[in-house]
Design an enzyme around this catalytic site. Structure first.
Site, PDB file in Angstrom:
ATOM      1  N   HIS A  65      56.413  -7.547   8.768  1.00  0.00           N
ATOM      2  CA  HIS A  65      56.321  -8.018   7.493  1.00  0.00           C
ATOM      3  C   HIS A  65      54.677  -8.420   7.541  1.00  0.00           C
ATOM      4  CE1 HIS A  65      57.719 -11.571   9.220  1.00  0.00           C
ATOM      5  NE2 HIS A  65      56.731 -12.198   8.686  1.00  0.00           N
ATOM      6  N   CYS A 226      55.401 -20.020   8.698  1.00  0.00           N
ATOM      7  CA  CYS A 226      54.895 -19.532   9.743  1.00  0.00           C
ATOM      8  C   CYS A 226      53.630 -18.712   9.232  1.00  0.00           C
ATOM      9  CB  CYS A 226      56.165 -18.210   9.924  1.00  0.00           C
ATOM     10  SG  CYS A 226      56.383 -17.244   8.357  1.00  0.00           S
TER      11      CYS A 226
END
Length: 729
Positions: A65, A226
């Site tokens: 991603h 993240c």
């Protein structure tokens, strides 16, 4: 909003043999639907994210991603591999691969939807249903949380356990990155109970004052984050909450994702018995959690072994191990606990970035805070000159002489207020460079060092040095282990005292004079520029202004120019440089506006609409007005802009145009020396950039939606990104 995943974005027989091939196969489906504009550019962004941390998860899942300028709208693509593909998970290859693509400027609702999918990947029933889905339509419907058409292979009852990823009202992430709900082993404890009842109970740090004595479950607050803030952030939260339910522990998670975040209620933090930080980027406002047993680890640890983390924090609570109040701010992004974590300098930037990259971030922190002072002070000074003439700098103080009815008095007031604002430039630059390195403790020595730089005539270079030295000194102090009794006075007394003394000594006695000499030499060199040298400098500054449209390179050129005029009596060369920089910065948005006007069929509906706003942004010297165009087609727009900007910068220097104001665009043209030739220079650069963009775009196929339009003249498939928030220069 179109559906984020359709049957066309599903490949149930993915034959790729590597994660790169898998990402390409799924990305090609996105390109075919117009969701991705540049396949190779998008895959480069995916690879860059993968290089930061593998995206394989236990349980046979791969989630490559990224956020990318090449993505037109949030999109999911799903592939199922019979052989399995290695995404770096500890338990082996992945057979379920989700490619998650988010635009660089995705809004909160879109990112919340993506985070909902990330949470669902922790649901075994959901992943089992995907493995048994009979066709692409059924798989897409399952991911969307819909009833599949026909007889798709979704097991009965699964729909009730799967949140729709096309619904903005996602229960698992109801407030776009907000603090998530409570996971507990006690079925009668709901989201409004438990941690909300804790303020009256006071701190619970000691081993003799644990939850068992009060007859309630152990309470944990956690923060997950993240680098991308889309997938791992929310999967870690879901994993911790699930493990908490199984262990009979109340877990409340603050997800610091791309959609923003909502801070946990201070009462919830106060009532907690322990803290878990699962993150690969710095935790924001980490000091809120000081004074509690803390486990600090990477985000994947919370996904793969959440139970161990909960056991670890319970063990620390039982032993009475707590994070000191002064250590929370110094704990690193991937350290152990707060007492022994890394310093704020080491936490700056993203994981894997070197000190060169971090240095750029710290310098840009100072420049970004300095720019508003430049704009306000410079425009006030320019208005003073416009009203009272260039002799207004010799007017007496308005405290001694001010006549309400005289224009010269008002001109003197504007000029003197602007001068005061300009006097903050170097201290603010130094203070916020130190702040970018060491957080709030760096502000005091940074401002002191910046003020000393002005005192010793070290100027802009002195401010840069003072900021870096201040941050380094505070870093060194924070490394020293100190008795617990002194920790409370460290941020208020000890760090400001010692760091200011050290920085003051270095600036006054050691490096101040050499830097002042270098500053004077640079000023003298600029003053001596003429002819071809000045033209070449103008071209170079024009290239820099148009390279990244408000980014670091643009800001370096802008800061260089403003530093030259941030003095009481700037030289003629410094004012020429300022004029060239502003002229070049106006070229990209004005050229994009002109191009969308004369050849609108080469642009989609959203770009044509952005072109209207670019007229005003460009005329106001806001280079960011061209960002939507550069993001959609960087290989054509950016080089074209650089050519036009270089031409404008060179012509401005050749024409001898000067400027005392650091901002304002065409609205300060009356204050420009040789204004007509200055406008000619801008027009020449705009025309060249426009022509290059039209020619280059004409060599490829028309943009999606450029010809075929929906009702009302709009393009139903075109993205509608908003221009980024305007920033000076």
């Amino acid at each position: 909003m179109s559906e984020m995943i359709t049957a066309d974005l599903v490949d149930l027989d993915l034959s790729a043999d590597s994660k790169e091939a898998a990402a390409r196969a799924l990305a090609e489906r996105m390109v075919a639907l117009g969701r991705v504009t540049d396949l190779d550019g998008f895959l480069a962004d995916v690879a860059a994210r993968e290089a930061q941390m593998p995206t394989g998860l236990d349980g046979g899942i791969g989630i490559p991603h990224c956020r990318s300028e090449h993505v037109t709208e949030p999109t999911l693509a799903f592939g199922r591999s019979a052989a399995g593909i290695d995404f770096g998970a500890a338990d082996g290859p992945a057979d379920l691969i989700f490619l998650i693509a988010a635009p660089a400027g995705a809004d909160d609702a879109h990112l919340t939807i993506l985070s909902s999918l990330a949470r669902q990947l922790m649901n075994a029933e959901f992943t089992d249903a995907l493995r048994s889905a009979a066709d692409a339509n059924a798989a897409a419907a399952l991911i969307r949380g819909e009833e599949p058409d026909g007889t798709g292979g979704v097991p009965e009852g699964i729909e009730d356990s799967v949140d729709s990823v096309d619904s903005v009202a996602v229960p698992a992430a109801a407030s776009a990155g907000a603090a998530t709900g409570i996971a507990t082993g006690s079925p009668d404890v709901g989201p409004e109970e438990g941690p909300q009842n804790g303020p009256e109970e006071g701190p619970r740090n000691g081993p003799d004052d644990g939850p068992a004595e009060r007859g309630r479950p152990f309470r944990v607050v956690a923060v997950t984050s993240c680098p991308t803030g889309i997938a791992h952030t929310y999967m870690a939260a879901e994993s911790l909450e699930k493990a908490g339910r199984e262990a009979g522990v109340e877990v409340v998670v603050e997800t610091q994702g791309s959609a923003g975040f909502t801070r946990l209620d201070p009462a919830v933090i106060e009532a907690a018995d322990g803290v878990i930080f699962a993150h690969d980027v710095p935790v924001r406002d980490k000091d809120r959690f000081a004074g509690k047993p803390t486990v600090d680890t990477g985000v994947k640890a919370a996904i793969n072994r959440p139970g161990e983390l909960i056991d670890e924090v319970r063990g620390k609570a039982a032993r009475g191990e707590v994070t000191a109040a002064g250590a929370a701010g110094a704990a690193g992004a991937a350290g152990t606990d707060g007492a022994s974590g890394t310093t704020p300098v080491e936490r700056g930037g993203k994981p894997g970035e070197g000190y060169g990259t971090k240095l750029r971030v710290w310098l840009m922190s100072g420049v970004s805070y300095m720019v508003p002072f430049v704009a306000a002070g410079g425009l006030l000074i320019a208005l003073g000159f416009a009203i009272g003439g260039y002799e207004i700098n010799k007017a007496p103080s308005v405290m001694d002489h001010f006549v309400w009815s005289q224009a010269d008095s008002w001109a003197a007031l504007l000029f003197q207020v602007g001068g005061v604002a300009f006097a903050f430039l170097v201290p603010v630059l130094a203070g916020y460079i130190a702040y970018g390195m060491a957080d709030r403790p760096g502000l005091v020595p940074g401002f002191v060092g910046g003020s000393i730089a002005l005192t010793v005539n070290a100027g802009f270079l002195g401010g840069l040095a003072a900021g870096l030295i201040s941050g380094a000194v505070v870093m060194a102090i924070q490394r020293v282990r100190i008795p617990a009794a002194l920790r409370g006075i460290m941020p208020v007394v000890v760090i400001p005292l010692i760091s200011s003394a050290v920085v003051g000594f270095l600036m006054f006695v050691v490096i101040g004079k050499p830097i002042a000499s270098a500053q004077k030499a640079m000023t003298d060199w600029l003053s001596g520029l003429s002819g071809a040298n000045a033209v070449l400098l103008g071209a170079l500054l024009g290239l820099m202004m148009c390279f990244d449209l408000g980014g670091p390179v643009n800001k370096v050129a802008y800061a260089f120019a403003t530093a030259g005029i941030a003095v009481a009596d700037p030289s003629d060369s410094a004012m020429k440089i300022m004029a060239a920089v502003m002229a070049a910065g106006m070229v990209p948005p004005l050229a994009m506006a002109l191009a969308t006007t004369v050849r609108g069929k080469l642009f989609n509906a959203a770009e044509r609409e952005n072109g209207k706003a670019a007229w005003v942004l460009g005329a106001s010297f806001i280079s960011e007005g061209a960002i939507p165009f550069a993001a959609a087609d960087p290989l054509r727009v950016i080089p074209s802009s650089m050519v036009g900007g270089a031409l404008t910068g060179a012509l401005s220097m050749a024409f001898g145009a000067t400027l005392r104001a650091p901002h304002g665009g065409i609205f300060v043209v009356p204050l420009i020396g040789n204004p007509l030739l200055y406008l000619v220079a801008i027009a020449a650069g705009v025309c060249v950039t426009t022509a290059l963009v039209i020619v280059l775009k004409g060599l490829r196929k028309p943009a999606p939606g450029a010809v075929s339009q929906g009702p009302g003249g709009t393009d139903p498939s075109a993205p509608s990104p908003e221009a980024k928030q305007p920033v000076a220069a």
